[in-house]
Scaffold this motif. Structure first.
Motif, mmCIF file in Angstrom:
data_model
loop_
_atom_site.group_PDB
_atom_site.id
_atom_site.type_symbol
_atom_site.label_atom_id
_atom_site.label_comp_id
_atom_site.label_asym_id
_atom_site.label_seq_id
_atom_site.Cartn_x
_atom_site.Cartn_y
_atom_site.Cartn_z
ATOM 1 N N HIS A 14 -28.356 51.351 45.478
ATOM 2 C CA HIS A 14 -26.871 52.097 45.721
ATOM 3 C C HIS A 14 -26.331 52.313 44.052
ATOM 4 O O HIS A 14 -25.351 52.865 44.236
ATOM 5 C CB HIS A 14 -26.056 51.674 46.591
ATOM 6 N N GLY A 15 -26.683 51.920 43.103
ATOM 7 C CA GLY A 15 -26.029 52.054 42.004
ATOM 8 C C GLY A 15 -25.291 50.620 41.980
ATOM 9 O O GLY A 15 -25.219 49.928 42.563
ATOM 10 N N PRO A 16 -24.495 50.620 40.765
ATOM 11 C CA PRO A 16 -24.015 49.237 40.446
ATOM 12 C C PRO A 16 -22.893 48.691 41.523
ATOM 13 O O PRO A 16 -21.741 49.427 41.642
ATOM 14 C CB PRO A 16 -23.070 49.509 39.203
ATOM 15 N N LEU A 17 -23.163 47.661 42.252
ATOM 16 C CA LEU A 17 -22.176 47.148 43.169
ATOM 17 C C LEU A 17 -21.853 45.719 42.724
ATOM 18 O O LEU A 17 -22.718 44.889 42.490
ATOM 19 C CB LEU A 17 -22.753 47.083 44.571
ATOM 20 N N TYR A 18 -20.218 45.353 42.566
ATOM 21 C CA TYR A 18 -20.039 44.150 41.798
ATOM 22 C C TYR A 18 -19.546 43.453 42.610
ATOM 23 O O TYR A 18 -18.294 43.962 43.374
ATOM 24 C CB TYR A 18 -19.345 44.503 40.570
ATOM 25 N N PRO A 19 -19.407 42.248 43.128
ATOM 26 C CA PRO A 19 -18.752 41.461 44.060
ATOM 27 C C PRO A 19 -17.447 41.068 43.087
ATOM 28 O O PRO A 19 -17.318 40.933 41.943
ATOM 29 C CB PRO A 19 -19.545 39.977 44.157
ATOM 30 N N PHE A 20 -16.292 40.829 43.923
ATOM 31 C CA PHE A 20 -15.270 40.186 43.348
ATOM 32 C C PHE A 20 -14.693 38.979 44.271
ATOM 33 O O PHE A 20 -14.456 39.237 45.389
ATOM 34 C CB PHE A 20 -14.083 41.281 43.013
ATOM 35 N N GLU A 21 -14.566 37.821 43.450
ATOM 36 C CA GLU A 21 -14.061 36.657 44.419
ATOM 37 C C GLU A 21 -14.578 36.409 45.457
ATOM 38 O O GLU A 21 -13.787 36.350 46.587
ATOM 39 C CB GLU A 21 -12.604 36.718 44.358
ATOM 40 N N VAL A 39 -18.662 50.053 41.945
ATOM 41 C CA VAL A 39 -18.154 49.861 43.235
ATOM 42 C C VAL A 39 -17.725 48.462 43.261
ATOM 43 O O VAL A 39 -18.768 47.470 43.288
ATOM 44 C CB VAL A 39 -18.991 50.374 44.485
ATOM 45 N N ILE A 40 -16.522 47.817 43.359
ATOM 46 C CA ILE A 40 -16.297 46.321 43.069
ATOM 47 C C ILE A 40 -15.493 45.949 44.208
ATOM 48 O O ILE A 40 -14.582 46.482 44.453
ATOM 49 C CB ILE A 40 -15.316 46.315 41.820
ATOM 50 N N GLY A 41 -15.794 44.619 44.679
ATOM 51 C CA GLY A 41 -15.023 43.779 45.628
ATOM 52 C C GLY A 41 -15.126 44.327 47.002
ATOM 53 O O GLY A 41 -16.120 44.880 47.675
ATOM 54 N N ASP A 42 -14.063 44.408 47.671
ATOM 55 C CA ASP A 42 -14.014 44.641 49.183
ATOM 56 C C ASP A 42 -13.650 46.175 49.409
ATOM 57 O O ASP A 42 -12.877 46.459 49.543
ATOM 58 C CB ASP A 42 -12.475 44.087 49.760
ATOM 59 N N VAL A 43 -15.109 46.637 49.393
ATOM 60 C CA VAL A 43 -15.322 48.393 49.509
ATOM 61 C C VAL A 43 -16.360 48.350 50.573
ATOM 62 O O VAL A 43 -17.547 47.842 50.495
ATOM 63 C CB VAL A 43 -15.446 49.090 48.309
ATOM 64 N N THR A 44 -16.013 49.388 51.605
ATOM 65 C CA THR A 44 -17.114 49.561 52.588
ATOM 66 C C THR A 44 -17.249 51.060 52.710
ATOM 67 O O THR A 44 -16.039 51.961 52.512
ATOM 68 C CB THR A 44 -16.484 49.206 53.868
ATOM 69 N N ILE A 45 -18.394 51.573 52.336
ATOM 70 C CA ILE A 45 -18.658 53.059 52.484
ATOM 71 C C ILE A 45 -19.597 53.275 53.576
ATOM 72 O O ILE A 45 -20.616 52.718 53.804
ATOM 73 C CB ILE A 45 -19.623 53.292 50.902
ATOM 74 N N GLY A 46 -19.183 54.269 54.279
ATOM 75 C CA GLY A 46 -19.771 54.655 55.555
ATOM 76 C C GLY A 46 -20.932 55.449 55.488
ATOM 77 O O GLY A 46 -21.478 55.856 54.305
ATOM 78 N N PRO A 47 -21.678 55.853 56.798
ATOM 79 C CA PRO A 47 -22.829 56.584 56.858
ATOM 80 C C PRO A 47 -22.851 57.897 56.035
ATOM 81 O O PRO A 47 -21.596 58.650 56.242
ATOM 82 C CB PRO A 47 -23.373 56.602 58.170
ATOM 83 N N ARG A 48 -23.690 58.274 55.263
ATOM 84 C CA ARG A 48 -23.772 59.791 54.799
ATOM 85 C C ARG A 48 -22.621 59.739 53.676
ATOM 86 O O ARG A 48 -22.739 61.104 53.077
ATOM 87 C CB ARG A 48 -23.933 60.476 55.973
ATOM 88 N N SER A 49 -22.087 58.985 53.465
ATOM 89 C CA SER A 49 -21.088 59.110 52.347
ATOM 90 C C SER A 49 -21.559 59.180 50.949
ATOM 91 O O SER A 49 -22.556 58.762 50.742
ATOM 92 C CB SER A 49 -19.839 58.241 52.474
#
Length: 177
Positions: A3-10, A28-38
Motif C-alpha cells: 500500500h505504499g509507505p505505512l509507518y507505525p507510531f508508538e 500514512v503514519i500511526g493511528d490511521v484507518t482507511i476504508g474499502p475502495r478509498s
C-alpha cells in the motif's frame, strides 16, 4: 509493499483495507484507518500521531494533501465517498459522507462539513464552522455563497467513483503496488 509507505507510531500501525489504494509516495503514519475502495494519492501525508484519523469507504484524498489531528482534543473523521482535492489541508475536523473539499482548501480544527456540503477551491474554513448539506462556501475566511440544487450537487458526486476507478488503474500500472 502492498500500500505504499505505512509507518507505525508508538505502537499504532496504520490499517488499510485490502481494496483501498495508497500511492507509493504517500506517508500514512500511526493511528490511521482507511476504508474499502478509498484512495490516497501521491505525496499525501496522513499523520495520526497524537490522535486518530478515520477514513470511510470510497473516499479520495488527492495528491499533496495533508491530514492531521489535534493532540488529545480533536481527531479527524472523514466519511464515505468524500472528495478532498489536490493540496488541501484537513486538520482535526469532520468531513461527513459525500463532503467535497476543493483543491488547495483548508479545513481547520472542530470544523464540520455535513453530508453533501462543498468547500470551494482555495478556501479556508475557520475553526468550529459548519457547512450544512447542499451549502457552497467560498473565500478566506470561507462564508456561505449559496445553496446548490440537487442537480448541481449531483455533479460533485461523480468525482468519488471516478477516483475509485482511476486508483485501480494506477494500482495495475504499478504492478499491484
Amino acid at each position: 509493499m502492498p500500500h505504499g509507505p505505512l509507518y507505525p507510531f508508538e505502537g499504532k500501525q496504520p490499517v488499510v483495507d485490502p481494496s483501498a489504494w495508497v500511492a507509493p509516495t504517500a506517508a500514512v503514519i500511526g493511528d490511521v484507518t482507511i476504508g474499502p475502495r478509498s484512495n490516497i494519492w501521491y505525496h499525501c501525508v496522513l499523520r495520526g500521531d497524537t490522535n486518530f484519523i478515520r477514513i470511510g469507504a470510497g473516499t479520495n484524498i488527492q495528491d499533496g494533501t495533508i491530514i492531521h489531528v489535534n493532540a488529545g482534543r480533536q481527531a479527524t473523521s472523514i466519511g464515505d465517498d468524500v472528495t478532498v482535492g489536490h493540496a488541501a489541508i484537513i486538520h482535526a475536523c469532520t468531513l461527513m459522507n459525500r463532503a467535497f473539499v476543493g483543491m488547495g482548501a483548508t479545513v481547520l480544527d472542530d470544523a464540520v462539513i455535513e453530508e453533501g456540503g462543498v468547500l470551494a477551491a482555495g478556501s479556508v474554513l475557520p475553526p468550529g464552522k459548519r457547512i450544512a448539506a447542499l451549502e457552497l462556501w467560498m473565500g478566506n475566511p470561507a462564508k456561505l455563497v449559496r445553496l446548490l440544487t440537487v442537480e448541481q450537487r449531483a455533479g460533485f458526486d461523480k468525482t468519488a467513483p471516478h477516483y475509485v476507478e482511476l486508483s485501480g488503474r494506477h494500482r495495475a500500472s504499478l504492478g499491484g503496488a
